[in-house]
Write a protein that holds these residues in place. Structure first.
Motif, PDB file in Angstrom:
ATOM      1  N   ARG A  68       5.563   4.147  -7.053  1.00 27.09           N
ATOM      2  CA  ARG A  68       5.856   5.551  -7.397  1.00 27.09           C
ATOM      3  C   ARG A  68       5.650   6.394  -6.136  1.00 27.09           C
ATOM      4  NH1 ARG A  68       4.338   7.584 -13.171  1.00 27.09           N
ATOM      5  NH2 ARG A  68       6.272   6.388 -13.445  1.00 27.09           N
ATOM      6  N   THR A  69       6.696   7.048  -5.679  1.00 24.77           N
ATOM      7  CA  THR A  69       6.681   7.640  -4.339  1.00 24.77           C
ATOM      8  C   THR A  69       6.619   9.159  -4.378  1.00 24.77           C
ATOM      9  OG1 THR A  69       9.091   7.748  -4.260  1.00 24.77           O
ATOM     10  CG2 THR A  69       8.061   5.729  -3.467  1.00 24.77           C
ATOM     11  N   SER A  70       6.088   9.705  -3.300  1.00 21.62           N
ATOM     12  CA  SER A  70       6.221  11.133  -3.015  1.00 21.62           C
ATOM     13  C   SER A  70       7.325  11.299  -1.969  1.00 21.62           C
ATOM     14  CB  SER A  70       4.919  11.697  -2.457  1.00 21.62           C
ATOM     15  OG  SER A  70       3.889  11.562  -3.400  1.00 21.62           O
TER      16      SER A  70
ATOM     17  N   ILE B 240      -1.092   3.445  -1.231  1.00 19.56           N
ATOM     18  CA  ILE B 240      -0.632   2.806   0.005  1.00 19.56           C
ATOM     19  C   ILE B 240       0.245   3.794   0.769  1.00 19.56           C
ATOM     20  CG2 ILE B 240      -0.790   0.473  -0.950  1.00 19.56           C
ATOM     21  CD1 ILE B 240       2.301   0.533  -1.234  1.00 19.56           C
ATOM     22  N   ASN B 241       0.774   3.328   1.893  1.00 22.31           N
ATOM     23  CA  ASN B 241       1.719   4.116   2.696  1.00 22.31           C
ATOM     24  C   ASN B 241       1.155   5.492   3.045  1.00 22.31           C
ATOM     25  OD1 ASN B 241       3.359   1.896   2.345  1.00 22.31           O
ATOM     26  ND2 ASN B 241       4.713   2.864   0.845  1.00 22.31           N
ATOM     27  N   TYR B 242      -0.079   5.505   3.493  1.00 17.74           N
ATOM     28  CA  TYR B 242      -0.725   6.742   3.958  1.00 17.74           C
ATOM     29  C   TYR B 242      -0.671   7.833   2.905  1.00 17.74           C
ATOM     30  CZ  TYR B 242      -0.531   4.023   8.145  1.00 17.74           C
ATOM     31  OH  TYR B 242      -0.689   2.985   9.023  1.00 17.74           O
TER      32      TYR B 242
ATOM     33  N   THR C  30       2.541   6.698  -1.581  1.00 14.70           N
ATOM     34  CA  THR C  30       3.010   5.772  -2.611  1.00 14.70           C
ATOM     35  C   THR C  30       1.848   5.274  -3.449  1.00 14.70           C
ATOM     36  OG1 THR C  30       4.748   4.996  -1.101  1.00 14.70           O
ATOM     37  CG2 THR C  30       4.262   3.604  -3.007  1.00 14.70           C
TER      38      THR C  30
ATOM     39  N   TYR D 183       7.777   2.336   5.794  1.00 15.98           N
ATOM     40  CA  TYR D 183       7.496   2.389   4.348  1.00 15.98           C
ATOM     41  C   TYR D 183       8.535   3.263   3.662  1.00 15.98           C
ATOM     42  CZ  TYR D 183       4.901   6.788   5.365  1.00 15.98           C
ATOM     43  OH  TYR D 183       4.542   8.041   5.764  1.00 15.98           O
TER      44      TYR D 183
END
Lengths: 167, 167
Positions: free
Chosen positions: B63-65, A34-36, A39, B131
């Motif tokens: 889980r993020t970048s 998600i989130n382009y 994420t 986001y």
């Protein structure tokens, strides 16, 4: 009075399935980008069962004191109206002590698990469980449980000498 | 096309009140001693608003970048049916970019906050928000939001050049 010594086994989805969910990213099937692309969403990690009898979901933090070993198990509890989820904010293991819902808990029916630091648990409705058995000073846990005025906690006290040795 | 540069201010319950809850132990009033003195329960830290139109509470991990600075703000979103809660598992700050619910967001209406590492946020229903703007590789967040088949996300894209410089 009989003496019992409990030793923990590593927690897994397989060995905990009768008691509830192991809340963890690892081994989770439903992952959504998600989130382009920024994420990964590990979607719906626990069977939250919080709404019966007009229950409302609650988001809380529990700040714990560590137990002292050898630790004597005196009491166990259950929530007849709802699940209860615990997730550690400190990436540290904790102990999970449970018994099946069908009957009153006995020392023989207790199962002791230890988490790996990346796992939380979500107890099913009515599963007997010990309160948080924390191993570290000031360990915080996110807790998602039920809000409402109805009585939602039963306790059973043990007469026997049930001990968890140092882990 | 106009250029806008956003600079974050420290997040607090006071300056975020129009947009939702700051989820934190600090300054929380309802603290309960439970578990025979072993636990402090910081009770009901967020106004979870998840049940309208037969919504169900969901527990997820994101889980993020990390973003790369200068970061260009291109899009903002809202959830018309529910609140959405984010709490970091890594005790690290993140950026929170919001706009009020009443009108379509414009660059002038954007507010940028930075958390202190111990704070989460819970966006109210319909609050415009970016986001997750994560600052660290692999930062994980607990996310409590709504499950259900209804459409529950609107997006608005910006034509102007809106930039967050290094924080």
């Amino acid at each position: 009075m009989t003496n019992y010594t409990l030793k923990p086994v590593p927690l897994s989805k397989a060995n905990f399935a009768d008691y509830g969910d192991v809340v963890e990213v690892k081994h989770h099937g439903d992952i959504r980008d998600i989130n382009y692309g920024m994420t990964k969403r590990y979607h719906d990690l626990a069977n939250l069962d919080l709404l019966s009898d007009s229950g409302q979901p609650l988001f809380n933090i529990f700040r714990t004191s560590p137990v002292v070993f050898p630790f004597k198990v005196k009491v166990i509890e259950r929530h007849p109206l709802s699940s209860q989820l615990f997730f550690p904010l400190t990436s540290q293991p904790f102990l999970v002590l449970v018994a099946r819902a069908e009957t009153l808990p006995t020392p023989d029916s207790l199962k002791l698990f230890i988490t790996n630091g990346s796992q939380g648990v979500n107890y099913k409705k009515n599963i007997w469980h010990h309160y948080l058995i924390s191993l570290y000073q000031g360990a915080d846990f996110i807790v998602v449980d039920r809000g409402g005025k109805e009585k939602n906690c039963d306790e059973v006290f043990f007469d026997d000498d049930i001990v968890i040795e140092q882990v």
